[in-house]
Design a protein around this motif. Sequence first.
Motif, PDB file in Angstrom:
ATOM      1  N   LEU A   1     -23.197  29.121  -6.646  1.00  0.00           N
ATOM      2  CA  LEU A   1     -21.673  29.026  -6.883  1.00  0.00           C
ATOM      3  C   LEU A   1     -21.159  27.464  -6.898  1.00  0.00           C
ATOM      4  O   LEU A   1     -21.894  26.498  -6.323  1.00  0.00           O
ATOM      5  N   GLN A   2     -19.901  27.219  -7.365  1.00  0.00           N
ATOM      6  CA  GLN A   2     -19.407  26.092  -7.475  1.00  0.00           C
ATOM      7  C   GLN A   2     -17.963  26.120  -7.099  1.00  0.00           C
ATOM      8  O   GLN A   2     -17.365  27.197  -7.185  1.00  0.00           O
ATOM      9  N   GLY A   3     -17.300  24.968  -6.962  1.00  0.00           N
ATOM     10  CA  GLY A   3     -15.921  24.660  -6.541  1.00  0.00           C
ATOM     11  C   GLY A   3     -15.324  25.869  -5.446  1.00  0.00           C
ATOM     12  O   GLY A   3     -15.923  25.871  -4.300  1.00  0.00           O
ATOM     13  N   GLY A   4     -14.339  26.435  -5.993  1.00  0.00           N
ATOM     14  CA  GLY A   4     -13.463  27.283  -4.768  1.00  0.00           C
ATOM     15  C   GLY A   4     -14.419  28.168  -4.416  1.00  0.00           C
ATOM     16  O   GLY A   4     -14.109  28.945  -3.248  1.00  0.00           O
ATOM     17  N   ALA A   5     -15.085  28.965  -5.010  1.00  0.00           N
ATOM     18  CA  ALA A   5     -16.022  30.111  -4.857  1.00  0.00           C
ATOM     19  C   ALA A   5     -17.226  29.659  -3.783  1.00  0.00           C
ATOM     20  O   ALA A   5     -17.219  30.182  -3.009  1.00  0.00           O
ATOM     21  N   GLN A   6     -17.569  28.540  -4.059  1.00  0.00           N
ATOM     22  CA  GLN A   6     -18.608  27.938  -3.126  1.00  0.00           C
ATOM     23  C   GLN A   6     -17.970  27.667  -1.892  1.00  0.00           C
ATOM     24  O   GLN A   6     -18.702  28.175  -0.678  1.00  0.00           O
ATOM     25  N   VAL A   7     -16.820  27.138  -1.825  1.00  0.00           N
ATOM     26  CA  VAL A   7     -15.985  26.778  -0.799  1.00  0.00           C
ATOM     27  C   VAL A   7     -15.665  27.994   0.240  1.00  0.00           C
ATOM     28  O   VAL A   7     -15.840  28.210   1.508  1.00  0.00           O
ATOM     29  N   ALA A   8     -15.245  29.110  -0.249  1.00  0.00           N
ATOM     30  CA  ALA A   8     -15.009  30.353   0.211  1.00  0.00           C
ATOM     31  C   ALA A   8     -16.052  31.146   0.572  1.00  0.00           C
ATOM     32  O   ALA A   8     -15.941  31.650   1.970  1.00  0.00           O
ATOM     33  N   LEU A   9     -17.352  30.920   0.005  1.00  0.00           N
ATOM     34  CA  LEU A   9     -18.541  31.746   0.639  1.00  0.00           C
ATOM     35  C   LEU A   9     -18.964  30.859   1.743  1.00  0.00           C
ATOM     36  O   LEU A   9     -19.630  31.240   2.845  1.00  0.00           O
ATOM     37  N   LEU A  10     -18.729  29.530   1.699  1.00  0.00           N
ATOM     38  CA  LEU A  10     -19.493  28.810   3.016  1.00  0.00           C
ATOM     39  C   LEU A  10     -18.299  29.179   4.212  1.00  0.00           C
ATOM     40  O   LEU A  10     -18.928  29.351   5.349  1.00  0.00           O
ATOM     41  N   LEU A  11     -17.182  29.128   3.952  1.00  0.00           N
ATOM     42  CA  LEU A  11     -16.152  29.551   4.941  1.00  0.00           C
ATOM     43  C   LEU A  11     -16.358  31.055   5.526  1.00  0.00           C
ATOM     44  O   LEU A  11     -16.187  31.358   6.911  1.00  0.00           O
ATOM     45  N   LEU A  12     -16.680  31.978   4.522  1.00  0.00           N
ATOM     46  CA  LEU A  12     -17.117  33.367   4.980  1.00  0.00           C
ATOM     47  C   LEU A  12     -18.359  33.237   5.956  1.00  0.00           C
ATOM     48  O   LEU A  12     -18.343  34.010   6.725  1.00  0.00           O
ATOM     49  N   SER A  13     -19.363  32.536   5.402  1.00  0.00           N
ATOM     50  CA  SER A  13     -20.523  32.386   6.394  1.00  0.00           C
ATOM     51  C   SER A  13     -20.460  31.759   7.624  1.00  0.00           C
ATOM     52  O   SER A  13     -20.886  32.596   8.572  1.00  0.00           O
ATOM     53  N   THR A  14     -19.651  30.932   7.664  1.00  0.00           N
ATOM     54  CA  THR A  14     -19.172  30.321   9.058  1.00  0.00           C
ATOM     55  C   THR A  14     -18.617  31.338   9.911  1.00  0.00           C
ATOM     56  O   THR A  14     -18.574  31.604  10.886  1.00  0.00           O
ATOM     57  N   PHE A  15     -17.602  32.079   9.140  1.00  0.00           N
ATOM     58  CA  PHE A  15     -16.765  33.052   9.994  1.00  0.00           C
ATOM     59  C   PHE A  15     -17.772  34.086  10.617  1.00  0.00           C
ATOM     60  O   PHE A  15     -17.635  34.758  11.422  1.00  0.00           O
ATOM     61  N   ILE A  16     -18.506  34.665   9.774  1.00  0.00           N
ATOM     62  CA  ILE A  16     -19.494  35.852  10.287  1.00  0.00           C
ATOM     63  C   ILE A  16     -20.459  35.121  11.294  1.00  0.00           C
ATOM     64  O   ILE A  16     -20.796  35.793  12.134  1.00  0.00           O
ATOM     65  N   VAL A  17     -20.824  33.992  11.341  1.00  0.00           N
ATOM     66  CA  VAL A  17     -21.746  33.049  12.283  1.00  0.00           C
ATOM     67  C   VAL A  17     -20.951  33.134  13.491  1.00  0.00           C
ATOM     68  O   VAL A  17     -21.230  33.558  14.586  1.00  0.00           O
ATOM     69  N   GLY A  18     -19.456  33.108  13.395  1.00  0.00           N
ATOM     70  CA  GLY A  18     -18.749  32.806  14.458  1.00  0.00           C
ATOM     71  C   GLY A  18     -18.569  34.293  15.144  1.00  0.00           C
ATOM     72  O   GLY A  18     -18.543  34.582  16.563  1.00  0.00           O
ATOM     73  N   LEU A  19     -18.301  35.202  14.201  1.00  0.00           N
ATOM     74  CA  LEU A  19     -18.467  36.579  15.013  1.00  0.00           C
ATOM     75  C   LEU A  19     -19.471  36.997  15.585  1.00  0.00           C
ATOM     76  O   LEU A  19     -19.380  37.257  16.795  1.00  0.00           O
ATOM     77  N   ALA A  20     -20.625  36.817  15.150  1.00  0.00           N
ATOM     78  CA  ALA A  20     -22.026  36.992  15.735  1.00  0.00           C
ATOM     79  C   ALA A  20     -21.992  36.350  16.921  1.00  0.00           C
ATOM     80  O   ALA A  20     -22.768  36.761  17.941  1.00  0.00           O
ATOM     81  N   SER A  21     -21.656  35.121  16.872  1.00  0.00           N
ATOM     82  CA  SER A  21     -21.874  34.131  18.086  1.00  0.00           C
ATOM     83  C   SER A  21     -21.138  34.660  19.178  1.00  0.00           C
ATOM     84  O   SER A  21     -21.680  34.560  20.474  1.00  0.00           O
ATOM     85  N   SER A  22     -19.997  35.316  19.129  1.00  0.00           N
ATOM     86  CA  SER A  22     -19.092  35.818  20.118  1.00  0.00           C
ATOM     87  C   SER A  22     -20.171  36.870  20.684  1.00  0.00           C
ATOM     88  O   SER A  22     -20.071  36.750  22.141  1.00  0.00           O
ATOM     89  N   PHE A  23     -20.527  37.633  20.139  1.00  0.00           N
ATOM     90  CA  PHE A  23     -21.668  38.870  20.790  1.00  0.00           C
ATOM     91  C   PHE A  23     -22.622  38.390  21.597  1.00  0.00           C
ATOM     92  O   PHE A  23     -23.097  38.679  22.506  1.00  0.00           O
ATOM     93  N   GLU A  24     -23.237  37.291  20.456  1.00  0.00           N
ATOM     94  CA  GLU A  24     -24.860  36.562  21.191  1.00  0.00           C
ATOM     95  C   GLU A  24     -24.568  35.680  22.449  1.00  0.00           C
ATOM     96  O   GLU A  24     -25.177  35.889  23.615  1.00  0.00           O
ATOM     97  N   LEU A  25     -23.564  35.063  22.486  1.00  0.00           N
ATOM     98  CA  LEU A  25     -23.146  34.218  23.823  1.00  0.00           C
ATOM     99  C   LEU A  25     -22.924  35.100  24.941  1.00  0.00           C
ATOM    100  O   LEU A  25     -23.401  34.981  26.065  1.00  0.00           O
TER     101      LEU A  25
END
Length: 408
Positions: free
Chosen positions: A100-124
Amino acid sequence: MSSPLSLIVRHQRTTFLIASGLSTAGSFAGITAKGWILMHGSNNPLMLALHFGALALPTLLVSGLAGVWTDRLGCEKILIRAQWGLCFGAALGAVAIPLLQGGAQVALLLLSTFIVGLASSFELTARNKYCALLVDEPAQLPPYLTSFSVVFNVGKLVGPPLGGWLLALTGPTSALAIDAASYLLPIATVIWLLHPHREREQRSGAGSRGSLGSAWRECGGGLRHVLFFTGVACLVGFFHPGLAPLMASQLVGSSPQDLGIFTSVIAVGSISCGVILQRNSAWLSLRPGLLLGVCTLLTALAQLGMALALNQAFSLAMALLIGAGTAGLLAGSNLVTQVAAPVALRGRMAGMGQIAFLGGGGLSGLLAASLSLSIGLRATFALLGGLGLALGAWELARNGHRRLLPVT
């Protein structure tokens, strides 16, 4: 002669620490890569705050649920499922760059981080309670819990320069791919190599007795104050993870390597504080007012020093102190709430602790980014540092002498 497998079982606490540390290093390589991409793609500090907020703010949404599920369903089951979630979320970031490029790439990067944040809450949350199943006696729990602070910050030390070097040499895709692959090691470790004392786990029942509100009421006034104070202290002093690229750019330099140096210096401070806390964990865990007050005061003084920004070396010295103060605040709060809470509440206490320090930190990043746009970065350091100084001094004066009783 002992077989390698028997040695791993015998030293399973160390095995779990090493697996977690390697995963943390890969994770921070990925976070550094994402932060650099977002900073240079948008040149907007609010984008960095959104990135850190996507990692930290999910704790406000699910950490309570993570604590309830950990106490009700079992910490090992939740831990394994959360680790798979981390792997999936990080993999999304790895595929965003080439596809991806541009806004779509940024959106997926932020979504990736959001999912990591959700999973991290359970993992920690699950990992905190799981640690109690790996120790042989209660006295081993405080130093073992604080060992994770040291290992976590060693990962912070190794990961950012690794991410910076990979960005410079091969581009961001390799850094994000390492991040995703690093989660496979702790998954394999928990499933195949560890043999915890499962019979010691105490689970909560269904219904109101197993709720987050029940844990809040039953934990006692001392632990409720620890959670509240941690949240407020993080709100005024835990914005550096989200704004690290901006801080490094203005205080050190604008290259990926400069960002790696800046975050590594913070990690060195965090490691130093973690070692001190580990060696004194038994008595400090019973004196939360002293521990958290000193750490808040240290962080505030470092922020006031950042406001001066006399030269590059001085700024890096203040970054070292910020790393020490914030690491002590987070690890100390986690230590106190685990050691002084009944076993059946520890999953929910870990969840509420995450709400306090990561939720407060996520809001802190957004607050500091907004202030830096309106009054500048140095003035932001001065304002929030002054608030933190008053908060730390108040805690020491009011609660520095008080003690909590450990749970045996």
